[in-house]
Design a protein around this motif. Structure first.
Motif, PDB file in Angstrom:
ATOM      1  N   LEU A 302       0.871  -1.144   0.044  1.00  0.00           N
ATOM      2  CA  LEU A 302      -0.087  -0.152  -0.191  1.00  0.00           C
ATOM      3  C   LEU A 302       0.683   1.309  -0.103  1.00  0.00           C
ATOM      4  CD1 LEU A 302      -2.940  -0.984   2.613  1.00  0.00           C
ATOM      5  CD2 LEU A 302      -3.114  -0.848   0.095  1.00  0.00           C
ATOM      6  N   VAL A 303       1.961   1.284   0.688  1.00  0.00           N
ATOM      7  CA  VAL A 303       2.821   2.447   0.823  1.00  0.00           C
ATOM      8  C   VAL A 303       3.794   2.501  -0.480  1.00  0.00           C
ATOM      9  CG1 VAL A 303       4.824   3.106   1.812  1.00  0.00           C
ATOM     10  CG2 VAL A 303       3.191   2.530   3.188  1.00  0.00           C
ATOM     11  N   VAL A 304       3.936   1.598  -1.166  1.00  0.00           N
ATOM     12  CA  VAL A 304       4.872   1.691  -2.536  1.00  0.00           C
ATOM     13  C   VAL A 304       3.893   2.240  -3.407  1.00  0.00           C
ATOM     14  CG1 VAL A 304       5.712   0.236  -4.484  1.00  0.00           C
ATOM     15  CG2 VAL A 304       6.383  -0.066  -2.004  1.00  0.00           C
ATOM     16  N   VAL A 309       1.764   6.885  -6.565  1.00  0.00           N
ATOM     17  CA  VAL A 309       0.667   7.944  -7.418  1.00  0.00           C
ATOM     18  C   VAL A 309       0.945   9.346  -6.743  1.00  0.00           C
ATOM     19  CG1 VAL A 309      -1.772   8.338  -6.712  1.00  0.00           C
ATOM     20  CG2 VAL A 309      -1.036   5.998  -7.150  1.00  0.00           C
ATOM     21  N   THR A 310       1.452   9.412  -5.483  1.00  0.00           N
ATOM     22  CA  THR A 310       1.367  10.810  -5.119  1.00  0.00           C
ATOM     23  C   THR A 310       2.576  11.418  -5.861  1.00  0.00           C
ATOM     24  OG1 THR A 310       2.657  10.195  -3.060  1.00  0.00           O
ATOM     25  CG2 THR A 310       0.347  10.404  -2.743  1.00  0.00           C
ATOM     26  N   LEU A 336      11.245   9.239  -9.175  1.00  0.00           N
ATOM     27  CA  LEU A 336      11.446   9.458  -7.920  1.00  0.00           C
ATOM     28  C   LEU A 336      11.171   7.975  -6.853  1.00  0.00           C
ATOM     29  CD1 LEU A 336      10.071  13.176  -7.485  1.00  0.00           C
ATOM     30  CD2 LEU A 336      12.445  12.151  -7.795  1.00  0.00           C
ATOM     31  N   ALA A 337      10.700   7.013  -7.634  1.00  0.00           N
ATOM     32  CA  ALA A 337      10.361   5.832  -6.496  1.00  0.00           C
ATOM     33  C   ALA A 337      11.459   5.305  -5.861  1.00  0.00           C
ATOM     34  CB  ALA A 337       9.797   4.788  -7.432  1.00  0.00           C
ATOM     35  N   PRO A 338      12.643   5.329  -6.070  1.00  0.00           N
ATOM     36  CA  PRO A 338      13.670   4.475  -5.204  1.00  0.00           C
ATOM     37  C   PRO A 338      13.716   5.092  -3.834  1.00  0.00           C
ATOM     38  CG  PRO A 338      14.512   5.135  -7.309  1.00  0.00           C
ATOM     39  CD  PRO A 338      13.401   5.954  -7.332  1.00  0.00           C
ATOM     40  N   LEU A 339      13.965   4.151  -2.680  1.00  0.00           N
ATOM     41  CA  LEU A 339      13.729   4.799  -1.639  1.00  0.00           C
ATOM     42  C   LEU A 339      14.817   3.984  -0.590  1.00  0.00           C
ATOM     43  CD1 LEU A 339      12.120   6.257   0.672  1.00  0.00           C
ATOM     44  CD2 LEU A 339      10.805   4.238   0.820  1.00  0.00           C
ATOM     45  N   SER A 340      15.063   2.750  -0.930  1.00  0.00           N
ATOM     46  CA  SER A 340      15.868   1.609   0.284  1.00  0.00           C
ATOM     47  C   SER A 340      16.960   2.320   0.958  1.00  0.00           C
ATOM     48  CB  SER A 340      16.133   0.253  -0.805  1.00  0.00           C
ATOM     49  OG  SER A 340      16.981   0.818  -1.726  1.00  0.00           O
ATOM     50  N   VAL A 367       8.898  -2.250   2.337  1.00  0.00           N
ATOM     51  CA  VAL A 367       8.939  -1.131   1.470  1.00  0.00           C
ATOM     52  C   VAL A 367      10.249  -1.279   0.752  1.00  0.00           C
ATOM     53  CG1 VAL A 367       8.885   1.322   1.067  1.00  0.00           C
ATOM     54  CG2 VAL A 367       7.025   0.238   2.322  1.00  0.00           C
ATOM     55  N   THR A 368      11.059  -1.471   1.765  1.00  0.00           N
ATOM     56  CA  THR A 368      12.842  -1.314   1.599  1.00  0.00           C
ATOM     57  C   THR A 368      12.953  -2.392   0.518  1.00  0.00           C
ATOM     58  OG1 THR A 368      13.118  -0.213   3.634  1.00  0.00           O
ATOM     59  CG2 THR A 368      14.889  -1.182   2.336  1.00  0.00           C
TER      60      THR A 368
END
Length: 396
Positions: A302-304, A309-310, A336-340, A367-368
């Motif tokens: 859900l977070v991903v 979307v945002t 801007l999707a990458p986060l880990s 998520v990571t």
């Protein structure tokens, strides 16, 4: 004769780095996907909770080396930020602020709806604002991409870093004050530490170029000098409990505007940067436990989805105002999707500051892991769809 177990333990990290590098080279050759996705998979598989090849990351200097590697990447990111461009086109910054705040709100609402404790929800939402510069810079350099989407992704990832670190430290300060009721300690470990981190990085950004000018040959010696500066700065931040993320980013930002040349051949800081990048992504994935990844899986998905979307919609809304098409705006948001890596290092710093609540962020482990593998692929696809990757790089 040395104990066999201690010998094997001392060889674990060099072995893991070698395996990850080989996996990255063959994986990229066979699939065309970014090497760092395979580095992450190798690190996760070899981690202590999985195959048990690697010891716990906090039992050695590996965490500090990972900080140095991340610092080199953040310095390069800061060096590529053009403040004059942002002042001339403020809608880029506005788009970044809107998508980051929208991400915070969306993740907060989702986590709150599934019954996550409030403090953990705030930490999750603040971390979700970020974009990992390690992944963005590495994929852009690997793909040799250039263009509007590339430059905006770099600038917005830097802005997201600062916003996420600020929001995360505010939450940490609130947690420290609630547990110890020491306002001074809470302020020092949150907001004041950020200001001091930025100031320290700016001092390095003035001092190192000045030293290079005094030497009289800045073009030849810049890479080594900047690398030593990053290593020293990260060590100082580690000792003084400052933020190496903010410090190294400001180091690069101020250095750029001191006008010391940093040539194209020095991207990734050469062989040193390449080696430390492998270590960084292996380290990041090795901190994850498959049980936490699975237990937080639903919320992680859900977070991903919310982040995709945002960030995509948030940047796309300001596309025409900032001078690009809707399509390129949407692709910038997608990039801007990458986060880990960013999240893992931030959580490690919080844990060292005594914030044990980070162990409750099981959803962030999921998520990571998802974005450790798919984040690089998403930004690679965005750059390809934007036609900003040379044909030779795409074929390679």
């Amino acid at each position: 004769m040395p104990d066999l177990l201690s010998i094997l333990t001392s060889l674990a990290w060099p072995f893991a780095i070698a395996v990850a590098w080989v996996a990255g080279e063959f994986g990229q050759r066979w699939t065309g996907l970014p090497r760092i996705s395979f580095y992450g998979l190798a690190g996760f598989a070899l981690a202590s909770p999985q195959l048990g090849v690697l010891p716990a990351p906090d039992t050695s200097m590996i965490a500090l080396l990972a900080d140095v590697s991340f610092g080199l990447i953040l310095f390069e990111l800061g060096y590529r930020i053009n403040l004059h461009w942002l002042r001339a086109n403020p809608w880029i910054g506005v788009a970044g602020l809107v998508e980051a705040l929208a991400t915070f709100v969306a993740v907060y609402v989702i986590a709150n709806r599934v019954g996550t404790p409030q403090l953990t929800t705030l930490m999750l939402a603040s971390l979700a604002m970020a974009t990992s510069p390690a992944t963005v810079v590495r994929v852009i350099n690997e793909q040799r991409s250039s263009g509007q989407v590339t430059e905006r992704a770099l600038h917005l990832s830097a802005q997201n870093c600062v916003l996420a670190v600020f929001a995360f430290n505010v939450v940490i300060g609130f947690w420290l004050f609630r547990t110890s009721e020491d306002l001074g300690d809470a302020l020092w470990k949150s907001l004041i530490a950020l200001v001091m981190s930025a100031f320290t990085g700016a001092v390095f950004g003035i001092a190192v170029p000045a030293l290079l000018r005094a030497i009289g040959n800045p073009r030849l010696d810049a890479t080594v000098a900047f690398a030593i500066g990053v290593i020293l700065l990260v060590a100082i931040c580690d000792t003084a409990h400052l933020s190496p993320v903010v410090a190294t980013l400001f180091f690069g930002l101020v250095s750029r505007h001191r006008r010391v040349a940093f040539s194209q051949t020095q991207r990734n800081f050469g062989a040193l940067g390449e080696l430390l990048t492998v270590l960084l992504f292996v380290f990041a994935a090795s901190t994850l436990n498959w049980r936490q990844v699975v237990s937080g899986g639903t919320l992680a998905l859900l977070v991903v989805a919310a982040r995709l979307v945002t960030k995509t919609v948030g940047v796309a809304l300001f596309s025409h105002l900032s001078g690009i098409s809707w399509r390129k705006g949407a692709l910038t948001g997608l990039a801007l999707a990458p986060l880990s890596v960013f999240v893992i290092l931030l959580l490690e710093h919080a844990r060292h500051a005594g914030v044990q609540v980070v162990d409750e962020l099981r959803a962030m482990a999921g998520v990571t892991m998802l974005l450790e593998v798919f984040g690089p692929i998403i930004i690679q696809r965005a750059l390809l769809w934007a036609h900003e990757v040379p044909e030779r790089s795409h074929a390679a």
